[in-house]
Design a protein around this motif. Structure first.
Motif, PDB file in Angstrom:
ATOM      1  N   ARG A  72       0.526  -1.310   0.189  1.00 23.84           N
ATOM      2  CA  ARG A  72      -0.324   0.068   0.029  1.00 23.84           C
ATOM      3  C   ARG A  72       0.851   1.511   0.034  1.00 23.84           C
ATOM      4  O   ARG A  72       1.948   0.921   0.031  1.00 23.84           O
ATOM      5  N   ASP A 120      -3.202   5.454  -9.860  1.00 19.83           N
ATOM      6  CA  ASP A 120      -4.145   5.891  -9.055  1.00 19.83           C
ATOM      7  C   ASP A 120      -3.099   6.438  -7.562  1.00 19.83           C
ATOM      8  O   ASP A 120      -3.142   7.427  -6.638  1.00 19.83           O
ATOM      9  N   LYS A 168       0.430   2.510  -8.244  1.00 19.21           N
ATOM     10  CA  LYS A 168      -0.648   1.524  -8.541  1.00 19.21           C
ATOM     11  C   LYS A 168      -1.299   1.970  -9.689  1.00 19.21           C
ATOM     12  O   LYS A 168      -1.573   2.944 -10.294  1.00 19.21           O
ATOM     13  N   ARG A 169      -1.179   1.190 -10.471  1.00 24.20           N
ATOM     14  CA  ARG A 169      -1.829   1.658 -12.228  1.00 24.20           C
ATOM     15  C   ARG A 169      -2.546  -0.089 -12.702  1.00 24.20           C
ATOM     16  O   ARG A 169      -2.374  -1.137 -13.125  1.00 24.20           O
ATOM     17  N   HIS A 170      -4.043   0.523 -12.698  1.00 29.43           N
ATOM     18  CA  HIS A 170      -4.858  -0.986 -13.224  1.00 29.43           C
ATOM     19  C   HIS A 170      -5.057  -1.554 -12.096  1.00 29.43           C
ATOM     20  O   HIS A 170      -4.950  -3.185 -12.166  1.00 29.43           O
ATOM     21  N   GLY A 171      -4.853  -1.407 -10.719  1.00 32.07           N
ATOM     22  CA  GLY A 171      -4.020  -2.231  -9.852  1.00 32.07           C
ATOM     23  C   GLY A 171      -3.384  -2.890  -9.005  1.00 32.07           C
ATOM     24  O   GLY A 171      -3.046  -3.937  -8.432  1.00 32.07           O
ATOM     25  N   GLN A 172      -2.407  -2.649 -10.526  1.00 29.70           N
ATOM     26  CA  GLN A 172      -1.009  -3.527 -10.040  1.00 29.70           C
ATOM     27  C   GLN A 172       0.027  -2.702  -9.689  1.00 29.70           C
ATOM     28  O   GLN A 172      -0.222  -0.882  -9.947  1.00 29.70           O
TER      29      GLN A 172
END
Length: 261
Positions: A146, A223, A194-198
């Motif tokens: 995180r 994000d 963090k991009r596209h949840g990865q």
């Protein structure tokens, strides 16, 4: 017999279309929609695109017009301090300089105090020197990772308790929103995102203004974005070949974020 006549009709139609300078669809291409040749209706081909992201393997590389996105499929992360990770280590997917480093004189013994901000390395919590530019941190544990903007020390202590890793840096995008920071330069930039949840390392393909780099990341679904010290970085692709990322030729570094297979 009927199938043979249909194939002959297709062939005659294609020859006729070529003679007239008309478009003949590639029957091996992806289809979508309809087209008609020689009285037979076919599905129309779509433009082909060159894939830039491997569908499998330990490292996906997505080349956009202004940045390259490196997405490692890792089993663990660590913040390696003092001695740079080896480019010959086959277990390393990607390694990049992480936190800022204070002045290092040749021959001086390494000290965790020379790293900007608190950090966790090898599952141990260390205090670094104060740095006014720091606005957040990245934390990894086996349960997940995180980006944190507030109370980073608490999150880092938790990472240390679980043999994790963490470091402090300039958090300039958080929850899809720009975060004010004091960086104002034109150079090659690198960020942990963090991009596209990865979780990915994103690097500009050339020198950019930092403001433009931030806006570009926001426009391309980032994000979270944490600044990475833009010195030495390398990766191993899916064949094991060495890839050296761009560098701004820093003369010294003390810590590297390392993704392992």
């Amino acid at each position: 017999m009927r199938k043979r006549n249909l194939m002959l009709l297709l062939l005659l139609g294609a020859v006729a279309a070529l003679a007239c300078g008309q478009f003949v669809p590639d029957l091996m291409a992806p289809w979508d929609g309809d087209d008609e040749i020689g009285g037979v209706t076919l599905r129309q081909q779509q433009p082909r695109s060159t894939p830039t992201t491997p569908q499998s393997g330990v490292l996906a590389i997505d080349t956009l017009d202004k940045v390259v996105v490196y997405t490692p499929h890792f089993s663990r992360i660590d913040l390696v301090c003092a001695t740079a990770p080896s480019e010959d280590d086959p277990e390393i997917i990607l390694a990049a300089e992480a936190a800022f480093t204070g002045t290092v004189y040749e021959g001086e013994n390494f000290s965790h105090q020379n790293i900007a901000g608190d950090h966790v390395s090898g599952g141990t919590y260390y205090q670094g020197h104060a740095c006014a530019d720091i606005t957040g941190a990245f934390v990894w544990e086996k349960e997940g990772w995180r980006f944190v903007q507030h109370d980073a020390k608490v999150s880092m202590a938790g990472a240390a308790d679980h043999q994790g890793a963490a470091f402090s840096q300039v958090l300039f995008i958080h929850r899809g929103e720009r975060v004010h920071c004091n960086i104002a330069a034109t150079q090659v930039f690198r960020a942990l995102c963090k991009r596209h949840g990865q979780l990915s390392v994103v690097e500009s393909r050339g020198k950019m203004r930092f403001f433009d780099f931030v806006l570009y990341l926001l426009a391309h679904d980032v994000d979270e974005a944490l600044y990475l010290d833009s010195g030495k970085a390398f990766a191993h692709d899916n064949t094991g070949s060495l890839l050296r990322l761009a560098t701004n030729c820093r003369s010294h570094a003390t810590n590297w974020l390392v993704f392992y297979r």
